[in-house]
Structure formats: C-alpha cells, structure tokens
Design a protein around this motif. Structure first.
Motif, mmCIF file in Angstrom:
data_model
loop_
_atom_site.group_PDB
_atom_site.id
_atom_site.type_symbol
_atom_site.label_atom_id
_atom_site.label_comp_id
_atom_site.label_asym_id
_atom_site.label_seq_id
_atom_site.Cartn_x
_atom_site.Cartn_y
_atom_site.Cartn_z
ATOM 1 N N UNK A 18 3.198 4.842 -8.965
ATOM 2 C CA UNK A 18 2.174 2.981 -8.607
ATOM 3 C C UNK A 18 2.149 3.659 -7.145
ATOM 4 N N UNK A 19 0.362 3.703 -7.712
ATOM 5 C CA UNK A 19 -0.318 3.983 -5.952
ATOM 6 C C UNK A 19 -1.048 2.669 -6.154
ATOM 7 N N UNK A 20 -1.081 1.583 -4.696
ATOM 8 C CA UNK A 20 -1.290 0.779 -4.976
ATOM 9 C C UNK A 20 -2.165 0.295 -3.457
ATOM 10 N N UNK A 21 -3.258 0.455 -3.207
ATOM 11 C CA UNK A 21 -4.321 0.398 -2.053
ATOM 12 C C UNK A 21 -4.539 -1.530 -1.700
ATOM 13 N N UNK A 22 -3.999 -1.941 -0.721
ATOM 14 C CA UNK A 22 -4.174 -3.464 -0.624
ATOM 15 C C UNK A 22 -5.010 -4.036 0.705
ATOM 16 N N UNK A 23 -5.638 -4.830 0.908
ATOM 17 C CA UNK A 23 -6.356 -5.001 1.786
ATOM 18 C C UNK A 23 -6.631 -6.817 1.985
ATOM 19 N N UNK A 24 -5.426 -7.422 2.959
ATOM 20 C CA UNK A 24 -4.869 -8.584 2.627
ATOM 21 C C UNK A 24 -4.431 -9.048 1.239
ATOM 22 N N UNK A 25 -5.064 -9.972 0.085
ATOM 23 C CA UNK A 25 -4.961 -10.517 -0.555
ATOM 24 C C UNK A 25 -5.685 -10.037 -1.545
ATOM 25 N N UNK A 26 -6.363 -8.917 -1.514
ATOM 26 C CA UNK A 26 -6.731 -8.009 -2.421
ATOM 27 C C UNK A 26 -5.847 -6.789 -2.774
ATOM 28 N N UNK A 27 -5.896 -6.179 -4.023
ATOM 29 C CA UNK A 27 -4.986 -5.223 -4.407
ATOM 30 C C UNK A 27 -5.768 -4.379 -5.478
ATOM 31 N N UNK A 28 -5.521 -3.142 -5.079
ATOM 32 C CA UNK A 28 -6.141 -1.881 -6.241
ATOM 33 C C UNK A 28 -5.526 -1.166 -5.996
ATOM 34 N N UNK A 29 -5.416 -0.436 -7.214
ATOM 35 C CA UNK A 29 -4.882 0.747 -7.707
ATOM 36 C C UNK A 29 -4.880 1.201 -8.911
ATOM 37 N N UNK A 30 -3.194 1.960 -9.698
ATOM 38 C CA UNK A 30 -3.460 2.242 -10.998
ATOM 39 C C UNK A 30 -2.194 2.881 -11.520
ATOM 40 N N UNK A 31 -1.404 3.115 -12.272
ATOM 41 C CA UNK A 31 -0.397 4.156 -12.362
ATOM 42 C C UNK A 31 -0.256 5.458 -13.185
ATOM 43 N N UNK A 32 0.215 6.697 -12.154
ATOM 44 C CA UNK A 32 -0.329 8.012 -12.846
ATOM 45 C C UNK A 32 1.648 8.281 -13.701
ATOM 46 N N UNK A 33 1.692 8.576 -15.270
ATOM 47 C CA UNK A 33 2.469 9.289 -16.021
ATOM 48 C C UNK A 33 2.437 9.967 -16.158
ATOM 49 N N UNK B 157 0.734 -1.462 -0.403
ATOM 50 C CA UNK B 157 0.017 0.086 0.031
ATOM 51 C C UNK B 157 0.675 0.856 0.362
ATOM 52 N N UNK B 158 0.435 2.329 -0.894
ATOM 53 C CA UNK B 158 1.440 3.106 -0.665
ATOM 54 C C UNK B 158 1.611 3.656 -2.168
ATOM 55 N N UNK B 159 2.259 4.777 -2.438
ATOM 56 C CA UNK B 159 3.050 6.056 -3.655
ATOM 57 C C UNK B 159 4.525 4.634 -4.229
ATOM 58 N N UNK B 160 4.779 4.827 -5.694
ATOM 59 C CA UNK B 160 5.975 4.012 -5.649
ATOM 60 C C UNK B 160 6.432 4.427 -6.790
ATOM 61 N N UNK B 161 7.954 5.065 -6.975
ATOM 62 C CA UNK B 161 8.556 5.914 -8.016
ATOM 63 C C UNK B 161 8.671 4.780 -9.049
ATOM 64 N N UNK B 162 8.426 4.263 -10.373
ATOM 65 C CA UNK B 162 8.342 3.352 -11.242
ATOM 66 C C UNK B 162 8.686 4.442 -12.226
ATOM 67 N N UNK B 163 9.628 3.533 -12.825
ATOM 68 C CA UNK B 163 10.225 3.274 -14.146
ATOM 69 C C UNK B 163 9.833 2.942 -15.296
ATOM 70 N N UNK B 164 8.781 2.480 -16.632
ATOM 71 C CA UNK B 164 8.743 1.425 -17.978
ATOM 72 C C UNK B 164 9.909 1.063 -18.733
#
Length: 427
Positions: free
Chosen positions: A183-198, A164-171
């Motif tokens: 990368x912006x992720x939200x984790x709840x147990x095994x469930x994971x949602x999020x997105x990537x902002x470019x 969970x949280x923000x990650x600095x990503x490079x593609x």
C-alpha cells in the motif's frame, strides 16, 4: 454636466440592451459531477441537503466517483473521469431524446474496454447503469448529481493518524488465495490518495478521504470499479476491506515497515524456454496474418487484453518509447479477448488500436484462457498476469520475461522504465 452624465448612462443602457444573454446549452450544463455506483444494487434516494442542493446519502456498498462535463468545439460532449491525479477523457458520447420515456438519454462509451454508462438525464441528475458488455447480464446501477466537487461525503472529524508512506499488506490473509501487496499512500489533511502494488500489477489511481481512524478510497476508470475501506488500529497497523465490482469482496491487513523484496521479482515469476523460438502466425487488427518468423529484428512482445486497465497503462508507455526510439526494437501486441467470436474480437482490437493511437501491430491471440495462450506461447509455463512483456532476440528466442506492470500511479514506475530500457539494450 448633468446632460453629459445622462447621455453616458443612456449609452451604457443601449450597449447593455444589445448584449445577448448566454446561450443555453443544448444538452447538459458543463461542470463537476459526483456519481455513485451501487455495488449491491440498492440505490439511495436523492434528497435536499442543508445548502438546498441535492445529494445522495451514503449507504453500504456505494462507490463514489467524479467526472467533469465539457463541451468540444463542435458542441459535442466530453467527459473527464477523475481519480487522483488522473483524468480519463471520453468523447464517445450519445445524447438524445428517448421517445418511450420522453426524457433525455445519455450513453457514455468506454470503447477501449467494451463498457458503457447509460442513463436518463433530467434536472441535473443522471440515473442509469454501468454495463460491462463482455460479461453476461453484468450491470451496476448508478446515479450522478451535478455541481458536486467532493468524492465521499465530507466528515467533521479530523484524522487521528497520518498514514503517508509504504505499508506491507496481505489480501485474503490466512487463506489459500492470500497474496501480498504494498500500500502506497499520500495524505494531505483529510485528503488521501494512493494505490496498491501487487506481484501482478497495481490498482491504479485511488482517491478518497481519511477521518478519525478510518479511510475510504475508490477508483472508476470505465474498466474496473474499486472500493477500499480501512481502519487504522494504531500507527503501524491497518485492517481493511476491498470490493471490485458487484461480486468480489476481500479483507486485507497491513503493517508499516520496510517493503524491499516484499514482492516477488517480476523477472522471476514466469518460467520460459530460452531455446525454442517463437513460431506463431496470428491475425492483426486488419484481419491480415502476421508471421513472427519473418522478422529477425529484436522484439518486444506485449501479452495484453483490451479489457485490462494495467495493459492500457503499459500500452501508453510502449507507445511513448516506440515514438522516441522507433529503430531500437520492434513491438508487437498480442491480445487475448473475452468473446468466442473471432470476428468480434478482431473488431475490438481494431477499435482499441484506433482509440489508443499506437503505431505498432496488435494481433489476436485468441480467447482469454490457458488453451489459446498455450497454443500461441508454448515456451511459457503460463500467462500469470495481464500484461506480460517478452523480450525477444533476433532469432525469436525469449531472453527475459517481465510479469505484470507497475504503472504511473506507483512508486516503482520509474524503476520499471529503467529496467525496461536496460533489458532492451542487452538483447
């Protein structure tokens, strides 16, 4: 008392005998479905699982998605495609018997994006293709099974990390095509949602699971098919892969940390001439010409394309803003489309406007590419992203340019809305 009891029992059975059984559905049973796009073209067999229901085993290159079938009041079908918190409702459905195969055929039209899902329906299974009409011979096989409420096949292993949280990503790290993302992720147990902002937009609503030190996320919205896979090396490091449709593949890496100023300011990405006013005459969705110079009101010019999901998100925002403050600013959308045929492109933007229900005009800028965009907007150094917003004063001079869009799946969305309103007020 026995006579009374016997009489009551007889009445109950009499009433029950008058109750008609549930009417069988004319088309398909409503409920949740699990679909899979086979990006490599290799479809998996449908097999029986331990709970005696059908499933499709995982193979490399499969992109799962979920949807729910509902019936409308007129007995027509409605499909709701699910990505995290988002539900995309599609009601342009054609269902009927195929005389050649003697099987039921289903066609689901994403008219806003000029794509469709087409397949054969039989015994709780749909099998067919996702077809992108504006690309030559572009189709991806898919299968869907009724009654599945999971996305990726459930795993027994618990996650070793909480990402969970923000990650600095490079593609595409280390290459000429490398680009930054958050990368912006939200984790709840095994469930994971999020997105990537470019720097030019976001990957919208991603939905998936995390287990052990691995995770998978996917999205299918009718326009794009995204599949992300990641491996958490440690609490501060991720390596992953990304697939878009059946052709594009990329690798990415990410580090946990502060993301402020990690991406370029959207107001600084596009260079523009502030002195030379806009001066174009373009056809609208009704095939009527609109002359930009005939208005001396401040304007928002939305550079867009009906094929672009981020543009659709932006259109929803602009529609909402315009309905609340119709006198603040004129809004004009200028669309660049995929076809060479002008009449076909006019028809596409007309359908788009009707489907989206927005109250401002949409004009055809031409075919996507530098020639058409340069002709319509010589004041810009180019179109670096779809969508792009031009903030224009009453003399039709560009005062600000916002490149890309941060949609409702991102953390930047609320900040964007405030920036937008502040910029409009200063025009």
């Amino acid at each position: 008392m026995k006579k009374i009891a016997t009489l009551l029992i007889s009445l109950v059975f009499l009433q029950m005998s008058c109750i008609e059984p549930n009417k069988p559905f004319d088309k398909m049973a409503p409920g949740l479905w699990r679909g899979i796009l086979y990006l490599d073209g290799n479809t998996a067999p449908i097999v029986a699982s331990e709970d005696e229901t059908v499933q499709m085993p995982e193979i490399e290159g499969e992109l799962p998605f979920n949807f729910e079938v509902k019936y409308l009041e007129n007995n027509n079908l409605s499909f709701e495609f699910i990505n995290g918190d988002e539900r995309i409702i599609v009601t342009d459905i054609k269902y009927g018997l195929d005389r050649e195969t003697a099987k039921d055929t289903l066609e689901i039209y994403f008219k806003e994006f000029d794509t469709e899902l087409k397949g054969i329906y039989e015994n709780g299974i749909i099998e067919g293709h996702w077809i992108v009409n504006y690309k030559e011979n572009y189709q991806i096989p898919f299968k869907a099974v009724f009654g599945k409420n999971y996305r990726f096949l459930p795993k027994d292993k618990e996650p070793l990390f909480d990402i969970t949280g923000d990650w600095k990503a490079v593609f595409e790290p280390g290459s000429e095509d490398a680009y930054n993302a958050i990368g912006q992720f939200k984790q709840n147990g095994k469930e994971l949602t999020g997105t990537f902002s470019t720097e030019t937009g976001d990957y919208r609503y991603l939905d998936g699971q995390i287990y052990d030190n691995k995770f998978r996320l996917s999205a299918f919205d009718g326009a794009h098919a995204f599949l992300f896979e990641g491996k958490v090396a440690n609490e501060d490091s991720i390596i992953g892969s990304f697939r878009s449709g059946k052709h594009y593949k990329s690798n990415w890496v990410a580090k946990k940390g502060e993301t402020k100023n990690y991406l370029m300011n959207p107001f600084e990405m596009t260079q523009y001439d502030t002195e030379k006013p806009l001066n174009f005459i373009l056809k609208d969705s009704e095939n009527q010409e609109l002359d930009i110079t005939q208005s001396n009101h401040k304007k928002i010019i939305q550079i867009t394309g009906t094929w672009c999901p981020n543009c659709k998100d932006e259109t929803q925002f602009l529609k909402s803003y315009y309905q609340k403050k119709p006198d603040d600013v004129d809004i004009i959308a200028v669309a660049f489309e995929r076809y060479d045929d002008e009449a076909k492109n006019i028809d596409i933007i007309k359908t788009y406007k009707e489907k989206m229900g927005f109250p401002y005009p949409i004009l055809l800028g031409g075919k996507v590419g530098s020639a058409a965009t340069k002709s319509a907007f010589p004041q810009l150094d180019g179109i670096h992203s779809y969508p792009t917003i031009l903030f224009v004063d009453g003399d039709n001079r560009i005062k600000k340019v916002f490149t890309g869009y941060y949609g409702p799946a991102t953390q930047e969305y609320e900040h964007f809305k405030k920036q937008f309103e502040d910029t409009v007020e200063k025009l």
